[in-house]
Write a protein that holds these residues in place. Structure first.
Motif, PDB file in Angstrom:
ATOM      1  N   ASP A   5     -77.856   8.623 -30.444  1.00 36.76           N
ATOM      2  CA  ASP A   5     -77.545   8.843 -31.840  1.00 36.76           C
ATOM      3  C   ASP A   5     -76.308   9.475 -31.983  1.00 36.76           C
ATOM      4  OD1 ASP A   5     -78.429  11.278 -30.941  1.00 36.76           O
ATOM      5  OD2 ASP A   5     -79.941  11.439 -32.296  1.00 36.76           O
ATOM      6  N   LEU A   6     -75.563   9.736 -30.852  1.00 39.15           N
ATOM      7  CA  LEU A   6     -74.281  10.429 -31.153  1.00 39.15           C
ATOM      8  C   LEU A   6     -72.979   9.793 -30.391  1.00 39.15           C
ATOM      9  CD1 LEU A   6     -72.633  13.037 -31.905  1.00 39.15           C
ATOM     10  CD2 LEU A   6     -73.343  14.050 -29.835  1.00 39.15           C
ATOM     11  N   VAL A   7     -72.012   9.458 -31.039  1.00 37.22           N
ATOM     12  CA  VAL A   7     -70.824   8.876 -30.365  1.00 37.22           C
ATOM     13  C   VAL A   7     -69.590   9.716 -30.478  1.00 37.22           C
ATOM     14  CG1 VAL A   7     -69.307   6.804 -30.552  1.00 37.22           C
ATOM     15  CG2 VAL A   7     -71.652   6.492 -31.147  1.00 37.22           C
ATOM     16  N   VAL A   8     -69.085  10.007 -29.333  1.00 35.56           N
ATOM     17  CA  VAL A   8     -67.902  10.883 -29.463  1.00 35.56           C
ATOM     18  C   VAL A   8     -66.604   9.956 -28.800  1.00 35.56           C
ATOM     19  CG1 VAL A   8     -69.051  12.989 -29.040  1.00 35.56           C
ATOM     20  CG2 VAL A   8     -68.702  11.809 -27.097  1.00 35.56           C
ATOM     21  N   VAL A   9     -65.532  10.097 -29.473  1.00 32.30           N
ATOM     22  CA  VAL A   9     -64.496   9.227 -29.367  1.00 32.30           C
ATOM     23  C   VAL A   9     -63.475  10.150 -29.022  1.00 32.30           C
ATOM     24  CG1 VAL A   9     -63.213   7.404 -30.238  1.00 32.30           C
ATOM     25  CG2 VAL A   9     -65.423   7.635 -30.844  1.00 32.30           C
ATOM     26  N   GLY A  10     -62.565   9.737 -27.974  1.00 32.41           N
ATOM     27  CA  GLY A  10     -61.275  10.514 -27.682  1.00 32.41           C
ATOM     28  C   GLY A  10     -60.118   9.557 -27.613  1.00 32.41           C
ATOM     29  N   ALA A  11     -58.840   9.959 -28.197  1.00 33.08           N
ATOM     30  CA  ALA A  11     -57.635   9.078 -28.189  1.00 33.08           C
ATOM     31  C   ALA A  11     -56.311  10.123 -28.002  1.00 33.08           C
ATOM     32  CB  ALA A  11     -57.613   8.187 -29.378  1.00 33.08           C
ATOM     33  N   SER A  12     -55.304   9.562 -27.696  1.00 32.32           N
ATOM     34  CA  SER A  12     -54.236  10.029 -27.874  1.00 32.32           C
ATOM     35  C   SER A  12     -53.095   9.209 -28.088  1.00 32.32           C
ATOM     36  CB  SER A  12     -53.729  10.780 -26.492  1.00 32.32           C
ATOM     37  OG  SER A  12     -52.611  11.461 -26.585  1.00 32.32           O
ATOM     38  N   ALA A  13     -52.025   9.276 -27.449  1.00 26.36           N
ATOM     39  CA  ALA A  13     -50.994   8.339 -27.915  1.00 26.36           C
ATOM     40  C   ALA A  13     -51.328   6.637 -27.883  1.00 26.36           C
ATOM     41  CB  ALA A  13     -49.799   8.205 -26.715  1.00 26.36           C
ATOM     42  N   GLY A  14     -51.022   6.032 -29.429  1.00 31.11           N
ATOM     43  CA  GLY A  14     -51.339   4.799 -29.420  1.00 31.11           C
ATOM     44  C   GLY A  14     -52.792   4.739 -29.907  1.00 31.11           C
ATOM     45  N   GLY A  15     -53.324   5.959 -30.077  1.00 29.22           N
ATOM     46  CA  GLY A  15     -54.803   6.013 -30.572  1.00 29.22           C
ATOM     47  C   GLY A  15     -55.235   5.622 -32.018  1.00 29.22           C
ATOM     48  N   VAL A  16     -54.199   5.867 -33.056  1.00 29.55           N
ATOM     49  CA  VAL A  16     -54.478   5.431 -34.487  1.00 29.55           C
ATOM     50  C   VAL A  16     -54.680   4.062 -34.591  1.00 29.55           C
ATOM     51  CG1 VAL A  16     -53.780   5.450 -36.699  1.00 29.55           C
ATOM     52  CG2 VAL A  16     -53.236   7.698 -35.244  1.00 29.55           C
ATOM     53  N   GLU A  17     -54.201   3.229 -34.114  1.00 27.62           N
ATOM     54  CA  GLU A  17     -54.563   1.952 -34.299  1.00 27.62           C
ATOM     55  C   GLU A  17     -55.770   1.467 -33.585  1.00 27.62           C
ATOM     56  OE1 GLU A  17     -54.355  -2.024 -35.495  1.00 27.62           O
ATOM     57  OE2 GLU A  17     -53.140  -0.184 -36.124  1.00 27.62           O
ATOM     58  N   ALA A  18     -55.964   1.859 -32.337  1.00 25.74           N
ATOM     59  CA  ALA A  18     -57.139   1.607 -31.513  1.00 25.74           C
ATOM     60  C   ALA A  18     -58.375   2.130 -32.635  1.00 25.74           C
ATOM     61  CB  ALA A  18     -57.194   2.106 -30.265  1.00 25.74           C
ATOM     62  N   LEU A  19     -58.179   3.533 -33.097  1.00 30.47           N
ATOM     63  CA  LEU A  19     -59.216   3.851 -33.843  1.00 30.47           C
ATOM     64  C   LEU A  19     -59.638   3.088 -35.052  1.00 30.47           C
ATOM     65  CD1 LEU A  19     -58.615   7.653 -33.677  1.00 30.47           C
ATOM     66  CD2 LEU A  19     -60.660   6.714 -32.849  1.00 30.47           C
ATOM     67  N   ARG A  20     -58.392   2.597 -35.723  1.00 35.06           N
ATOM     68  CA  ARG A  20     -58.604   1.641 -36.825  1.00 35.06           C
ATOM     69  C   ARG A  20     -59.471   0.289 -36.228  1.00 35.06           C
ATOM     70  NH1 ARG A  20     -55.167   1.236 -41.342  1.00 35.06           N
ATOM     71  NH2 ARG A  20     -54.819  -0.790 -40.668  1.00 35.06           N
ATOM     72  N   GLN A  21     -58.973  -0.314 -35.466  1.00 36.66           N
ATOM     73  CA  GLN A  21     -59.719  -1.259 -34.990  1.00 36.66           C
ATOM     74  C   GLN A  21     -61.239  -1.061 -34.650  1.00 36.66           C
ATOM     75  OE1 GLN A  21     -57.350  -3.412 -31.780  1.00 36.66           O
ATOM     76  NE2 GLN A  21     -55.675  -3.361 -32.942  1.00 36.66           N
ATOM     77  N   MET A  22     -61.499   0.023 -33.907  1.00 33.61           N
ATOM     78  CA  MET A  22     -62.893   0.229 -33.728  1.00 33.61           C
ATOM     79  C   MET A  22     -63.771   0.406 -34.755  1.00 33.61           C
ATOM     80  SD  MET A  22     -64.428   3.263 -31.409  1.00 33.61           S
ATOM     81  CE  MET A  22     -64.618   4.237 -32.658  1.00 33.61           C
ATOM     82  N   LEU A  23     -63.448   1.510 -35.761  1.00 34.42           N
ATOM     83  CA  LEU A  23     -63.940   1.550 -36.794  1.00 34.42           C
ATOM     84  C   LEU A  23     -64.189   0.525 -38.000  1.00 34.42           C
ATOM     85  CD1 LEU A  23     -62.773   5.509 -37.538  1.00 34.42           C
ATOM     86  CD2 LEU A  23     -65.015   4.543 -36.374  1.00 34.42           C
ATOM     87  N   ARG A  24     -63.307  -0.334 -38.036  1.00 33.30           N
ATOM     88  CA  ARG A  24     -63.327  -1.491 -38.855  1.00 33.30           C
ATOM     89  C   ARG A  24     -64.323  -2.476 -38.361  1.00 33.30           C
ATOM     90  NH1 ARG A  24     -58.381  -3.593 -37.823  1.00 33.30           N
ATOM     91  NH2 ARG A  24     -57.445  -2.385 -39.710  1.00 33.30           N
TER      92      ARG A  24
END
Length: 341
Positions: A5-24
């Motif tokens: 019941d808990l998802v933790v996500v980490g990103a850095s350079a280039g991570g904004v687009e990856a986060l957008r794709q994942m959350l979409r």
């Protein structure tokens, strides 16, 4: 039986687009809380929650100190604060930086592993160096699940590659398919068996990230003396071995992975080279001026000595310029390939 019941996500350079794709790709009935750390400048105001909220069916908002974890919500770390999981809540802390970052991916992952054990899924997205690997090791040590963005799909593949090769992430998925893959994992029943207890190391490092006084004032420090110095405070670094990975932490809590430490040392070396270049150019200019004055006064021996000092300084400065230029051409800030990607 229970479920994650808990998802933790980490990103850095280039991570904004990856986060957008994942959350979409995350469905509206998502049965887990999602916590996100994107490495960012400490002084910047973050527009990330608003950016992600536009593409995600779940509500996305900045994390607030003391906020309770709620399924179906996305909390995003704020600048200059570590995001820490503790007893079903999130805490915000100005604890020591890890790999030069606050918020830091490893702090979030480690605290989530300590607090929720087998109920955690850790996801590493695009980014440079090896941030997130130590946290991934901690999550898996407590029975949690590791996921990483497919390296060919990431703008910067170093973080997800290290999460797989060293961190042992079991699932490697393109960013646009991560939402569906997470939903499948969350729908699985996991057996109610005893999970490995948090290690003393995990307890201590999580406490240090939260500026716990007992942890910060303790006489002992995790690890063994490494012989290296901390780039942040210049104190001694202690070597920590965990899950097949060596990393480093100083007395006041600054933490470094091997790749991050090498990169920081490279920056320090480049700064030292520029300082040396400045000193040599000043020496050359001063020697030239003193030589001209000695010549005007008829002191030929002194003038010759000053000219030789001037020429030697210029020769050394030219060497430093070549080294600095080579480093710039390599994109590393150093004339070799020892710095992590």
């Amino acid at each position: 039986m229970t479920r994650r019941d808990l998802v933790v996500v980490g990103a850095s350079a280039g991570g904004v687009e990856a986060l957008r794709q994942m959350l979409r790709g995350i469905p509206l009935d998502f049965p887990a809380a999602v916590l996100v750390v994107l490495h960012m400048p400490s002084s910047a105001r973050s527009a990330l929650p608003a950016i992600l909220d536009r593409v995600c069916d779940l509500p996305v908002r900045p994390a607030v100190d003391g906020e309770r974890l709620e399924p179906g919500t996305v909390l995003v770390a704020v600048p200059d604060r570590h995001l820490i999981v503790s007893d079903g809540h999130v805490l915000l802390s100005r604890g020591p930086r890890e790999n030069g970052h606050r918020p830091a991916v490893d702090v979030l992952f480690r605290s989530a592993a300590r607090a929720a054990g087998r109920r955690v899924i850790a996801v590493v997205l695009s980014g440079a160096l090896d941030d997130g690997t130590a946290g991934m090791i901690a999550v898996r040590a407590r029975g949690g699940v590791g996921m990483a963005q497919e390296t060919d799909d990431a703008l910067y593949d170093s973080m997800p590659r290290h999460a797989v090769e060293l961190g042992g992430a079991e699932h490697v998925v393109p960013a646009e398919k991560l939402g569906a893959a997470l939903a499948e994992l969350l729908a699985e029943d996991i057996e109610d068996v005893a999970e490995p207890a948090p290690s003393d190391l995990m307890d201590t490092e999580t406490a240090m990230a939260n500026l716990d006084r007992d942890a910060m004032d303790a006489d002992d420090r995790p690890g063994m003396p490494s012989g290296f110095g901390c780039p942040t405070c210049h104190g001694a670094l202690f070597s920590i071995s965990e899950g097949g990975m060596e990393r480093f932490r100083c007395r006041v809590g600054h933490a470094w992975s091997p790749e991050a430490l090498a990169a920081e040392q490279a920056q320090a070396l480049e700064s030292a080279l520029w300082m040396a270049l400045r000193g040599l150019e000043e020496r050359a200019t001063l020697s030239l001026r003193m030589g001209e004055r000695a010549e005007q006064r008829g002191h030929r021996i002194s003038a010759s000595a000053f000219r030789q000092r001037h020429d030697e300084a210029l020769e050394a400065a030219a060497l430093l310029r070549r080294l600095l230029q080579q480093g710039e051409l390599n994109g590393e800030g150093l004339p070799d390939d020892t710095v992590g990607a």
